[in-house]
Motif scaffolding. Sequence first.
Motif, short mmCIF file in Angstrom:
data_model
loop_
_atom_site.label_atom_id
_atom_site.label_comp_id
_atom_site.label_asym_id
_atom_site.label_seq_id
_atom_site.Cartn_x
_atom_site.Cartn_y
_atom_site.Cartn_z
N ALA A 183 0.86 -1.19 0.00
CA ALA A 183 0.00 0.00 0.00
C ALA A 183 0.89 1.24 0.00
O ALA A 183 0.93 1.99 0.97
CB ALA A 183 -0.92 -0.01 1.21
N ALA A 184 1.63 1.41 -1.07
CA ALA A 184 2.58 2.52 -1.17
C ALA A 184 2.55 3.08 -2.59
O ALA A 184 2.03 2.45 -3.51
CB ALA A 184 3.99 2.06 -0.80
N ALA A 185 3.13 4.24 -2.75
CA ALA A 185 3.07 4.97 -4.02
C ALA A 185 4.08 4.43 -5.02
O ALA A 185 5.01 5.12 -5.44
CB ALA A 185 3.29 6.46 -3.78
N ILE A 186 3.89 3.18 -5.41
CA ILE A 186 4.72 2.57 -6.45
C ILE A 186 3.95 2.66 -7.76
O ILE A 186 2.86 2.09 -7.87
CB ILE A 186 5.04 1.10 -6.12
CG1 ILE A 186 5.86 1.03 -4.82
CG2 ILE A 186 5.77 0.43 -7.27
CD1 ILE A 186 6.15 -0.39 -4.36
N PRO A 187 4.44 3.36 -8.76
CA PRO A 187 3.70 3.54 -10.01
C PRO A 187 3.42 2.21 -10.70
O PRO A 187 4.28 1.31 -10.72
CB PRO A 187 4.62 4.42 -10.86
CG PRO A 187 5.53 5.08 -9.88
CD PRO A 187 5.72 4.10 -8.77
N VAL A 188 2.23 2.07 -11.25
CA VAL A 188 1.88 0.88 -12.01
C VAL A 188 2.52 0.98 -13.40
O VAL A 188 2.31 1.95 -14.12
CB VAL A 188 0.35 0.74 -12.14
CG1 VAL A 188 0.00 -0.44 -13.05
CG2 VAL A 188 -0.28 0.57 -10.77
N THR A 189 3.30 -0.01 -13.74
CA THR A 189 3.98 -0.06 -15.03
C THR A 189 3.83 -1.46 -15.63
O THR A 189 3.40 -2.40 -14.95
CB THR A 189 5.47 0.25 -14.88
OG1 THR A 189 6.06 -0.77 -14.02
CG2 THR A 189 5.70 1.62 -14.25
N ALA A 190 4.22 -1.60 -16.89
CA ALA A 190 4.16 -2.91 -17.54
C ALA A 190 5.06 -3.91 -16.83
O ALA A 190 4.69 -5.08 -16.65
CB ALA A 190 4.57 -2.77 -19.00
N SER A 191 6.22 -3.47 -16.39
CA SER A 191 7.14 -4.38 -15.70
C SER A 191 6.58 -4.80 -14.34
O SER A 191 6.77 -5.95 -13.91
CB SER A 191 8.51 -3.73 -15.53
OG SER A 191 8.42 -2.54 -14.76
N LEU A 192 5.88 -3.90 -13.66
CA LEU A 192 5.26 -4.27 -12.38
C LEU A 192 4.18 -5.32 -12.61
O LEU A 192 4.07 -6.29 -11.86
CB LEU A 192 4.66 -3.03 -11.72
CG LEU A 192 4.00 -3.27 -10.36
CD1 LEU A 192 5.04 -3.58 -9.30
CD2 LEU A 192 3.14 -2.08 -9.94
N ARG A 193 3.39 -5.15 -13.66
CA ARG A 193 2.33 -6.12 -13.97
C ARG A 193 2.88 -7.50 -14.31
O ARG A 193 2.20 -8.51 -14.14
CB ARG A 193 1.47 -5.60 -15.11
CG ARG A 193 0.62 -4.38 -14.77
CD ARG A 193 -0.21 -3.96 -15.97
NE ARG A 193 -0.97 -2.77 -15.72
CZ ARG A 193 -2.15 -2.73 -15.09
NH1 ARG A 193 -2.69 -3.86 -14.66
NH2 ARG A 193 -2.79 -1.59 -14.92
N GLN A 194 4.10 -7.56 -14.81
CA GLN A 194 4.70 -8.86 -15.13
C GLN A 194 5.02 -9.65 -13.87
O GLN A 194 5.02 -10.88 -13.88
CB GLN A 194 5.98 -8.65 -15.95
CG GLN A 194 5.73 -8.18 -17.37
CD GLN A 194 7.03 -7.92 -18.13
OE1 GLN A 194 8.12 -7.97 -17.55
NE2 GLN A 194 6.92 -7.63 -19.42
N ARG A 195 5.27 -8.95 -12.76
CA ARG A 195 5.63 -9.62 -11.50
C ARG A 195 4.45 -9.79 -10.56
O ARG A 195 4.39 -10.77 -9.81
CB ARG A 195 6.70 -8.81 -10.76
CG ARG A 195 8.06 -8.76 -11.41
CD ARG A 195 9.04 -8.04 -10.49
NE ARG A 195 9.26 -8.77 -9.23
CZ ARG A 195 9.85 -8.23 -8.16
NH1 ARG A 195 10.25 -6.96 -8.19
NH2 ARG A 195 10.02 -8.94 -7.06
N PHE A 196 3.51 -8.84 -10.59
CA PHE A 196 2.45 -8.81 -9.59
C PHE A 196 1.10 -8.52 -10.23
O PHE A 196 1.02 -8.17 -11.41
CB PHE A 196 2.75 -7.75 -8.53
CG PHE A 196 4.06 -7.94 -7.81
CD1 PHE A 196 4.17 -8.85 -6.77
CD2 PHE A 196 5.18 -7.21 -8.18
CE1 PHE A 196 5.39 -9.03 -6.12
CE2 PHE A 196 6.39 -7.38 -7.53
CZ PHE A 196 6.48 -8.30 -6.50
#
Length: 271
Positions: free
Chosen positions: A104-117
């Motif tokens: 629950a932190a201000a980590i921007p949603v990116t394509a690379s983030l979606r690949q992991r989570f």
Amino acid sequence: MALCLTLGLSPAPAVADDVAIPNFWDPKAQLERPDLTGLRPIRFLVDDDFPPLHFSGLDGNPTGFSVELARAICERLAIACTVQVRRFDTLLDALADRQGDVVAAAIPVTASLRQRFSVTGPYFKIPARFATRKDRNLPPPTAKVLAGKIVGIVGGTAHEAYAKAFMPGAVLKPFGDLAEAQGALKDGKIDYLFADGLGLALWIGGEASEGCCDFAGGPYLESRFFGEGIAFIVRQDEENLRRAFDYALQQLWKDGKYAELYLRFFPVGLY
């Protein structure tokens, strides 16, 4: 060339006491509450050094918009939750290692983030905004208005890239950081400042600005430049949890809890 304005809000933001409250939830999408029978207590992972989204309160406990929204989700879903504070750069690895269940932190949603989570729909976006001195009475920025005007930007940022793409008639003046650019606006050395709306809101509402300035025009939320926003992050094998959070977020918007928290932590609205 007209300035590109992408609100990405549906419907238009609600307004409370002249503060526009963003709505990221499609009213036509009626989400169903998934079955949470037997769900274990949820462990939130947060950082405590990014106010007003997540920071350490006066009592030493974590608080902030993201943190209190997480707690409101738990209350809405009637599930037990805990909040664990960790260093920002360790949050995702801790989630992957099952040391927690939701970031629950201000980590921007990116394509690379979606690949992991897996991520919920966005519950917050940081818009770009223009600011100007109140005493200059400059009109809201348009391509025509900006022609020949000095527009401050922070060099090397998405805001600079956006300005170069959509403000061809403006005289762009880069600065090394936001504080330097804000000082130039306060001192009247530039006509407009185009920058991160969150940083500008904190400055406009704080003592350092001495009430000199205010927002003008916007907000600007073009995802190609400013990203998809901020969401709750879970592991990919926790699809039921993600669905539950999306359901709860929509309900919190509908019952006014989202607006209550937004107004608490953003008295100078970003929108």
